[in-house]
Motif scaffolding. Structure first.
Motif, PDB file in Angstrom:
ATOM      1  N   LEU A   8      59.072  35.887  53.589  1.00 18.99           N
ATOM      2  CA  LEU A   8      58.415  35.918  52.281  1.00 18.99           C
ATOM      3  C   LEU A   8      56.994  35.377  52.370  1.00 18.99           C
ATOM      4  O   LEU A   8      56.069  35.921  51.754  1.00 18.99           O
ATOM      5  N   ARG A   9      56.814  34.301  53.123  1.00 21.43           N
ATOM      6  CA  ARG A   9      55.480  33.718  53.251  1.00 21.43           C
ATOM      7  C   ARG A   9      54.516  34.650  53.989  1.00 21.43           C
ATOM      8  O   ARG A   9      53.304  34.561  53.810  1.00 21.43           O
ATOM      9  N   ALA A  10      55.068  35.529  54.825  1.00 16.49           N
ATOM     10  CA  ALA A  10      54.221  36.435  55.602  1.00 16.49           C
ATOM     11  C   ALA A  10      53.827  37.685  54.836  1.00 16.49           C
ATOM     12  O   ALA A  10      52.957  38.434  55.287  1.00 16.49           O
ATOM     13  N   LEU A  11      54.443  37.922  53.691  1.00 14.56           N
ATOM     14  CA  LEU A  11      54.137  39.132  52.930  1.00 14.56           C
ATOM     15  C   LEU A  11      52.719  39.079  52.363  1.00 14.56           C
ATOM     16  O   LEU A  11      52.278  38.032  51.879  1.00 14.56           O
ATOM     17  N   PRO A  12      51.996  40.185  52.373  1.00 14.89           N
ATOM     18  CA  PRO A  12      50.660  40.202  51.771  1.00 14.89           C
ATOM     19  C   PRO A  12      50.754  40.079  50.255  1.00 14.89           C
ATOM     20  O   PRO A  12      51.707  40.558  49.639  1.00 14.89           O
ATOM     21  N   VAL A  13      49.797  39.416  49.671  1.00 12.31           N
ATOM     22  CA  VAL A  13      49.788  39.227  48.214  1.00 12.31           C
ATOM     23  C   VAL A  13      48.713  40.103  47.582  1.00 12.31           C
ATOM     24  O   VAL A  13      48.994  40.934  46.731  1.00 12.31           O
ATOM     25  N   PHE A  14      47.475  39.911  47.975  1.00 11.99           N
ATOM     26  CA  PHE A  14      46.369  40.683  47.422  1.00 11.99           C
ATOM     27  C   PHE A  14      45.621  41.394  48.542  1.00 11.99           C
ATOM     28  O   PHE A  14      45.694  40.996  49.706  1.00 11.99           O
ATOM     29  N   GLY A  15      44.887  42.420  48.165  1.00  7.54           N
ATOM     30  CA  GLY A  15      44.040  43.101  49.128  1.00  7.54           C
ATOM     31  C   GLY A  15      42.724  42.364  49.324  1.00  7.54           C
ATOM     32  O   GLY A  15      42.506  41.273  48.784  1.00  7.54           O
ATOM     33  N   ALA A  16      41.843  42.972  50.101  1.00  3.81           N
ATOM     34  CA  ALA A  16      40.557  42.332  50.392  1.00  3.81           C
ATOM     35  C   ALA A  16      39.473  42.714  49.393  1.00  3.81           C
ATOM     36  O   ALA A  16      38.531  41.965  49.169  1.00  3.81           O
ATOM     37  N   ASP A  17      39.620  43.869  48.757  1.00  6.66           N
ATOM     38  CA  ASP A  17      38.593  44.370  47.836  1.00  6.66           C
ATOM     39  C   ASP A  17      38.989  44.012  46.408  1.00  6.66           C
ATOM     40  O   ASP A  17      39.583  44.812  45.685  1.00  6.66           O
ATOM     41  N   LEU A  18      38.668  42.790  45.980  1.00  7.24           N
ATOM     42  CA  LEU A  18      39.061  42.304  44.662  1.00  7.24           C
ATOM     43  C   LEU A  18      37.821  42.057  43.806  1.00  7.24           C
ATOM     44  O   LEU A  18      36.829  41.483  44.273  1.00  7.24           O
ATOM     45  N   PRO A  19      37.859  42.452  42.531  1.00  8.11           N
ATOM     46  CA  PRO A  19      36.673  42.316  41.679  1.00  8.11           C
ATOM     47  C   PRO A  19      36.439  40.900  41.176  1.00  8.11           C
ATOM     48  O   PRO A  19      35.335  40.569  40.735  1.00  8.11           O
ATOM     49  N   GLY A  20      37.464  40.050  41.181  1.00 11.78           N
ATOM     50  CA  GLY A  20      37.293  38.677  40.727  1.00 11.78           C
ATOM     51  C   GLY A  20      37.031  38.567  39.233  1.00 11.78           C
ATOM     52  O   GLY A  20      37.342  39.471  38.456  1.00 11.78           O
ATOM     53  N   LEU A  21      36.424  37.451  38.827  1.00 14.46           N
ATOM     54  CA  LEU A  21      36.112  37.180  37.424  1.00 14.46           C
ATOM     55  C   LEU A  21      34.756  36.500  37.345  1.00 14.46           C
ATOM     56  O   LEU A  21      34.574  35.391  37.853  1.00 14.46           O
ATOM     57  N   ASP A  22      33.815  37.176  36.718  1.00 11.75           N
ATOM     58  CA  ASP A  22      32.478  36.605  36.499  1.00 11.75           C
ATOM     59  C   ASP A  22      32.519  35.855  35.173  1.00 11.75           C
ATOM     60  O   ASP A  22      32.348  36.449  34.103  1.00 11.75           O
ATOM     61  N   VAL A  23      32.752  34.559  35.216  1.00 10.70           N
ATOM     62  CA  VAL A  23      32.938  33.792  33.982  1.00 10.70           C
ATOM     63  C   VAL A  23      31.653  33.724  33.162  1.00 10.70           C
ATOM     64  O   VAL A  23      31.692  33.634  31.922  1.00 10.70           O
ATOM     65  N   ASP A  24      30.501  33.779  33.820  1.00 12.89           N
ATOM     66  CA  ASP A  24      29.231  33.710  33.085  1.00 12.89           C
ATOM     67  C   ASP A  24      28.981  34.968  32.269  1.00 12.89           C
ATOM     68  O   ASP A  24      28.272  34.931  31.250  1.00 12.89           O
ATOM     69  N   ALA A  25      29.542  36.089  32.705  1.00 11.47           N
ATOM     70  CA  ALA A  25      29.341  37.361  32.006  1.00 11.47           C
ATOM     71  C   ALA A  25      30.499  37.692  31.073  1.00 11.47           C
ATOM     72  O   ALA A  25      30.508  38.765  30.464  1.00 11.47           O
ATOM     73  N   ALA A  26      31.473  36.805  30.937  1.00 13.55           N
ATOM     74  CA  ALA A  26      32.641  37.081  30.104  1.00 13.55           C
ATOM     75  C   ALA A  26      32.233  37.216  28.641  1.00 13.55           C
ATOM     76  O   ALA A  26      31.418  36.429  28.136  1.00 13.55           O
ATOM     77  N   PRO A  27      32.773  38.192  27.928  1.00  9.09           N
ATOM     78  CA  PRO A  27      32.420  38.391  26.514  1.00  9.09           C
ATOM     79  C   PRO A  27      32.956  37.264  25.636  1.00  9.09           C
ATOM     80  O   PRO A  27      33.727  36.403  26.082  1.00  9.09           O
ATOM     81  N   ASP A  28      32.565  37.285  24.380  1.00  3.62           N
ATOM     82  CA  ASP A  28      32.953  36.216  23.463  1.00  3.62           C
ATOM     83  C   ASP A  28      34.383  36.347  22.952  1.00  3.62           C
ATOM     84  O   ASP A  28      34.921  35.395  22.406  1.00  3.62           O
ATOM     85  N   ASP A  29      34.980  37.513  23.089  1.00  5.73           N
ATOM     86  CA  ASP A  29      36.354  37.679  22.615  1.00  5.73           C
ATOM     87  C   ASP A  29      37.229  38.193  23.743  1.00  5.73           C
ATOM     88  O   ASP A  29      36.764  38.964  24.600  1.00  5.73           O
ATOM     89  N   PRO A  30      38.505  37.813  23.787  1.00  8.18           N
ATOM     90  CA  PRO A  30      39.379  38.194  24.900  1.00  8.18           C
ATOM     91  C   PRO A  30      39.809  39.655  24.874  1.00  8.18           C
ATOM     92  O   PRO A  30      40.144  40.202  25.926  1.00  8.18           O
ATOM     93  N   VAL A  31      39.818  40.293  23.709  1.00 12.78           N
ATOM     94  CA  VAL A  31      40.251  41.688  23.646  1.00 12.78           C
ATOM     95  C   VAL A  31      39.330  42.566  24.482  1.00 12.78           C
ATOM     96  O   VAL A  31      39.777  43.434  25.243  1.00 12.78           O
ATOM     97  N   THR A  32      38.023  42.336  24.362  1.00 12.63           N
ATOM     98  CA  THR A  32      37.055  43.123  25.125  1.00 12.63           C
ATOM     99  C   THR A  32      37.277  42.958  26.615  1.00 12.63           C
ATOM    100  O   THR A  32      37.300  43.947  27.372  1.00 12.63           O
TER     101      THR A  32
END
Length: 251
Positions: free
Chosen positions: A32-56
Motif C-alpha cells: 500500500l505504501r508503494a502505490l502511487p498517489v498523484f502524478g507529476a503534472d499537478l496544477p496545485g493551488l495559487d492562493v494569491d489568485a483565488a477568487p473571493d467566493d468558493p463557488v467560482t
C-alpha cells in the motif's frame, strides 16, 4: 506404499519454502505504501489568485478535472450523521452548483434521506486524484421542493429511474431473482408511463458555510485554503450573502 517419514519431510520442506516465499514477499502495508498517489503534472493551488467566493474556484477546479479526463469528476462522498450521532458516508453524483448551493438527489426514505431529516448538517468531499486536488464542502442541507425533485427524476435515464422505482433502497433483499423481477417490472412501467415520478425522490442543496480546497504539487508541497461564511447561501430572490472569509490552513 509411501514411507511416512519421507512424507513428513516433504511436507516440512514445502512449509519452509512457503514461509520463505512469504518472507520475501512484501506485506500488504508495504504494498500500500508503494502505490502511487498523484502524478507529476499537478496544477496545485495559487492562493494569491483565488477568487473571493468558493463557488467560482470550485467550478474552475471541476472544469479542469473534466478537461483532464478525470473519471466521474462529479462524484462526491456525502457524509451524514443521524439524530444519535451515528456517522455514515456514501458516494453520489453532483447535479449542479451555484448560489443555491451544491445540489444532489436521492430518496427521502433512504438511509441518507432519513439522516438528513433528523440532522440536516452534512459534508460533501470531492477527490480528483489525477489532479492532486480535494474539496470539502460543509453546511446544512435543504430540500429544493417537489418541482425540482420531479424534474431531476425525469432527467435520469430509464434504467436509473427503474432502479429507483424497483424497491425500497437499502431494505433487505431475499434474492437477486426478486430484484430482477421487480426491476424488469419497473423498467416496463417507466417505458409505458414515462412521466412517472417516484414520490419520495427529493432534490437537495447543501448550503455551504465552509468550503476547503486542498492541493498538492511536486515543487510547492501542499496548500489548504478555507472559505467560511456565517450565513447560508442565498436562494433565488433572496438577499445576497454577506460574503466569504478566506484563510490559509497548515496542510
Amino acid at each position: 506404499m509411501t514411507d511416512s517419514t519421507d512424507g513428513t519431510a516433504s511436507a516440512d520442506t514445502a512449509h519452509r519454502a512457503d514461509r520463505a516465499d512469504r518472507a520475501d514477499s512484501p506485506t500488504l502495508r508495504e504494498r500500500l505504501r508503494a502505490l502511487p498517489v498523484f502524478g507529476a503534472d499537478l496544477p496545485g493551488l495559487d492562493v494569491d489568485a483565488a477568487p473571493d467566493d468558493p463557488v467560482t474556484l470550485f467550478v474552475d477546479w471541476l472544469e479542469d478535472a473534466v478537461a483532464a479526463g478525470v473519471a466521474a469528476p462529479h462524484a462526491a462522498t456525502l457524509s451524514t450523521a443521524d439524530a444519535r450521532g451515528r456517522v455514515d458516508a456514501r458516494t453520489l453524483l453532483l447535479k449542479d452548483v451555484g448560489p443555491a448551493g451544491w445540489s444532489f438527489a436521492t430518496r427521502s426514505d433512504s438511509p441518507k434521506g432519513v439522516a438528513l431529516a433528523e440532522n440536516p448538517h452534512a459534508a460533501l468531499t470531492f477527490l480528483w486524484r489525477e489532479r492532486g486536488r480535494q474539496v470539502r464542502v460543509r453546511g446544512p442541507v435543504v430540500p429544493l421542493g417537489a418541482e425540482a425533485s420531479a424534474a431531476d427524476f425525469l432527467a435520469r435515464s430509464e434504467l436509473s429511474r427503474a432502479t429507483a422505482l424497483a424497491g425500497h433502497q437499502s431494505a433487505t433483499l431475499a434474492s437477486r431473482r426478486d430484484y430482477r423481477a421487480a426491476w424488469d417490472a419497473a423498467l416496463a412501467r417507466v417505458r409505458t408511463e414515462p412521466e412517472t415520478v417516484l414520490d419520495t425522490w427529493t432534490a437537495y442543496a447543501l448550503e455551504a458555510t465552509t468550503v476547503e480546497f486542498w492541493a498538492s504539487s511536486p515543487g510547492d508541497g501542499q496548500a489548504r485554503l478555507r472559505y467560511t461564511t456565517s450565513a447560508t447561501a442565498p436562494r433565488p430572490g433572496d438577499e445576497p450573502s454577506p460574503g466569504w472569509t478566506k484563510e490559509l490552513l497548515w496542510p
